[in-house]
Design a protein around this motif. Structure first.
Motif, PDB file in Angstrom:
ATOM      1  N   HIS A 141      31.297  38.821  60.034  1.00  0.00           N
ATOM      2  CA  HIS A 141      31.648  38.565  58.643  1.00  0.00           C
ATOM      3  C   HIS A 141      30.739  39.355  57.721  1.00  0.00           C
ATOM      4  N   VAL A 199      30.941  30.179  55.349  1.00  0.00           N
ATOM      5  CA  VAL A 199      30.317  31.239  56.143  1.00  0.00           C
ATOM      6  C   VAL A 199      29.456  30.636  57.252  1.00  0.00           C
ATOM      7  N   GLN A 207      26.424  42.762  55.703  1.00  0.00           N
ATOM      8  CA  GLN A 207      26.393  41.306  55.682  1.00  0.00           C
ATOM      9  C   GLN A 207      25.568  40.736  54.533  1.00  0.00           C
ATOM     10  N   TYR A 230      35.246  39.766  50.638  1.00  0.00           N
ATOM     11  CA  TYR A 230      34.338  39.298  51.683  1.00  0.00           C
ATOM     12  C   TYR A 230      35.241  38.773  52.789  1.00  0.00           C
ATOM     13  N   ARG A 231      35.019  39.202  54.022  1.00  0.00           N
ATOM     14  CA  ARG A 231      35.961  38.789  55.065  1.00  0.00           C
ATOM     15  C   ARG A 231      35.283  38.218  56.296  1.00  0.00           C
ATOM     16  N   LEU A 232      35.963  37.242  56.865  1.00  0.00           N
ATOM     17  CA  LEU A 232      35.646  36.764  58.197  1.00  0.00           C
ATOM     18  C   LEU A 232      36.632  37.459  59.122  1.00  0.00           C
ATOM     19  N   GLU A 263      30.534  31.255  60.985  1.00  0.00           N
ATOM     20  CA  GLU A 263      29.673  32.079  61.826  1.00  0.00           C
ATOM     21  C   GLU A 263      29.495  31.461  63.211  1.00  0.00           C
TER      22      GLU A 263
END
Length: 304
Positions: free
Chosen positions: A161, A147, A24, A224-226, A151
């Motif tokens: 994420h 983000v 993260q 970068y992923r959610l 979140e």
């Protein structure tokens, strides 16, 4: 972060620390993260004020689940040889049992992973063709806003994420360190209690690995992923969209306001003169301030 309420405080802290260090907060996300997509999807997200998280095994890189499985099995083989103590072998056997059950759940659709993929790379030919067929668009999001909002929302749907790990050594280190540190704690638990507690820990660790381990061949994506890890019994509204002749399941996640868009790039194959004018007019009509949202053409076409 994946929910860890069932875990003792020490294990919660252990997992959070390992995940933060390796995935993260490996670096702070750049100011802007880019999502490559079609015009239809761009308009659908803007209209609904939601991001669309696609079912992972329907994406171009669906082979990542096969890769993930192979990495797990290879890592377990190495872990078995790491310590000759019977307690260690009992612990690794329990992890292996959980691993096999987890992989079976994925195969049988008892567990599904949905992702919203982003990249630091704002104008990549590879990404244009993999995800937008060259004539799509990419959406630049303010990373902090996306983000931060994501979140909060993702907590309600087993959300997580962070950065994707591409190097095999890095992936094995994350798994090995997470298991070894937890093992040290397990020695202070009653055996029956330990097995129950660590089964939950193993499943959370496996979900993180399934989401963020990817074949090194995709390293140029700088992803970068959610993500959301959904069990079959969970109540989520799965929707469907068409993409390149196939049907893609997805879940739409509302962020509570207009999307934190700061840049839209028009793909390199789109040579229509009024394309930029159309995006400008469209975004303005949907409440976006064009002084804060830049619309431009890809320069990747110059590299043909």
């Amino acid at each position: 972060m994946l929910p860890t309420a069932k875990l003792p405080a020490e294990l919660q802290h252990l997992f959070a620390t390992a995940f933060s260090k390796r995935i993260q907060n490996k670096d702070n996300p750049n100011e802007v993260l880019y999502h490559y997509t079609s015009l239809t999807s761009l308009m659908g997200m803007v209209e609904s004020r939601k991001i669309w998280m696609s079912k992972a095994d329907f994406l171009n890189d669906s082979s990542e689940m096969v890769y993930f499985s192979e990495i797990l099995k290879k890592s377990v083989s190495h872990l078995k040889d790491a310590d000759s103590a019977e307690a260690w072998h009992h612990y690794i056997r329990k992890f292996e049992d959980c691993m096999n059950g987890f992989l079976n759940d994925i195969d049988e659709d008892g567990l599904e992973v949905y992702v919203f993929s982003l990249s630091h790379n704002k104008d990549s030919l590879a990404l244009w063709y993999n995800y937008a067929q060259g004539d799509g668009y990419n959406i630049g999001f303010e990373a902090e806003d996306l983000v931060g909002k994501g979140e909060k929302i993702l907590k309600t749907i087993n959300g997580i994420h962070g950065y994707v790990l591409y190097q095999e050594e890095e992936q094995e280190e994350f798994l090995k360190d997470s298991l070894r540190d937890a093992y040290e704690l397990s020695n202070r638990q009653e055996k029956q209690e330990s097995d129950i507690v660590f089964e939950e820990y193993f499943n959370i660790l496996l979900a993180a690995c399934a989401t963020f381990f990817k074949n090194p061949a995709f390293k140029s994506e700088e992803e970068y992923r959610l993500a959301a890890v959904i069990r079959k019994e969970s109540r989520v509204n799965v929707e469907f969209r068409a993409r390149h002749g196939i049907i893609i399941p997805f879940i739409a996640v509302e962020l509570g306001d207009i999307l934190p868009i700061c840049h839209v790039t028009i793909g390199p194959k789109n040579n229509i003169d009024v394309a930029k004018k159309g995006v400008d007019y469209y975004l303005k009509s949907k409440g976006y301030n064009l002084d804060k949202v830049k619309v431009s053409k890809s320069i990747a076409a110059l590299r043909y």
